[in-house]
Design an enzyme around this catalytic site. Structure first.
Site, PDB file in Angstrom:
ATOM      1  N   ASP A   7       0.882  -1.167   0.000  1.00 34.79           N
ATOM      2  CA  ASP A   7       0.000   0.000   0.000  1.00 34.79           C
ATOM      3  C   ASP A   7       0.920   1.218   0.000  1.00 34.79           C
ATOM      4  O   ASP A   7       1.501   1.553   1.031  1.00 34.79           O
ATOM      5  CB  ASP A   7      -0.904  -0.005   1.233  1.00 34.79           C
ATOM      6  CG  ASP A   7      -1.856   1.180   1.247  1.00 34.79           C
ATOM      7  OD1 ASP A   7      -2.313   1.595   0.168  1.00 34.79           O
ATOM      8  OD2 ASP A   7      -2.131   1.699   2.348  1.00 34.79           O
ATOM      9  N   GLU A  67      -1.168  -1.311  -4.792  1.00 34.19           N
ATOM     10  CA  GLU A  67      -2.451  -0.662  -5.021  1.00 34.19           C
ATOM     11  C   GLU A  67      -2.197   0.522  -5.947  1.00 34.19           C
ATOM     12  O   GLU A  67      -1.265   1.297  -5.728  1.00 34.19           O
ATOM     13  CB  GLU A  67      -3.053  -0.187  -3.704  1.00 34.19           C
ATOM     14  CG  GLU A  67      -4.415   0.424  -3.879  1.00 34.19           C
ATOM     15  CD  GLU A  67      -5.092   0.769  -2.568  1.00 34.19           C
ATOM     16  OE1 GLU A  67      -5.891   1.715  -2.571  1.00 34.19           O
ATOM     17  OE2 GLU A  67      -4.821   0.109  -1.546  1.00 34.19           O
ATOM     18  N   ASP A 140      -2.902   0.929   6.737  1.00 37.45           N
ATOM     19  CA  ASP A 140      -2.052   0.695   5.559  1.00 37.45           C
ATOM     20  C   ASP A 140      -1.544  -0.744   5.514  1.00 37.45           C
ATOM     21  O   ASP A 140      -1.343  -1.304   4.433  1.00 37.45           O
ATOM     22  CB  ASP A 140      -0.850   1.649   5.571  1.00 37.45           C
ATOM     23  CG  ASP A 140      -1.270   3.084   5.826  1.00 37.45           C
ATOM     24  OD1 ASP A 140      -1.308   3.861   4.863  1.00 37.45           O
ATOM     25  OD2 ASP A 140      -1.558   3.407   6.995  1.00 37.45           O
TER      26      ASP A 140
END
Length: 167
Positions: A7, A67, A140
């Site tokens: 992330d 992501e 996260d």
């Protein structure tokens, strides 16, 4: 196979390593790389890069997934996170690792079965899929594990599709 989910961020980079054997996905290691606010951006980027290289060297993933970034307001933040994402991709590319990207909607669809799921739903499903006692914090980290699980489930299908498309 071992998968690294990321992330991306500049202040907090969530990471999660999972192993997939057959249809079973198990957590290996997860956490975050943090940088201090008010530190020069080049130092923050170096810290993220070096942290990512150390993690890749230690846990030796077979594939990496990130992501995809989505920003609709703060351009300054978008630029910093994009640069941090670049050093993460560089660290993986230097190790010859295949890199995939998933939108937040694709990750939610893979984890919850609904592309507009709430963050809490995704976190609960990550906890359930990986048989964790608690939802990893900060958010996260749970997000990175969701990316890793998404890629673990998608990797075989995507590999086969790419083989067919290359022919």
């Amino acid at each position: 196979m071992r998968f690294l989910g990321i992330d991306p961020g500049i202040a907090i980079v969530g990471f999660g390593f999972v192993d997939k054997i057959g249809s079973k996905v198990t957590p290996v290691q997860y956490g975050c790389i943090q940088t201090e606010a008010h530190t020069p951006e080049e130092e923050r980027l170096l810290h993220v890069y070096e942290g990512m290289v150390q993690l890749i060297d230690k846990y030796k993933p077979d594939a990496v997934a990130l992501e995809k970034l989505f920003f609709n307001r703060n351009v300054t933040t978008a630029m910093s996170v994009s640069q941090a994402r670049g050093v993460m991709v560089l660290a993986a590319a230097q190790k010859g690792l295949p890199i995939a990207e998933y939108t937040p909607m694709q990750i939610k669809q893979a984890i919850v079965g609904y592309g507009k799921a709430e963050k809490r739903q995704v976190q609960e499903m990550v906890k359930m899929f990986l048989r964790l006692q608690v939802i990893p914090k900060p958010d996260d980290v749970a997000d990175a594990l969701a990316v890793a699980v998404c890629h673990a489930h998608s990797y075989t299908l995507n590999s086969k599709l790419n083989e067919v498309l290359r022919k």
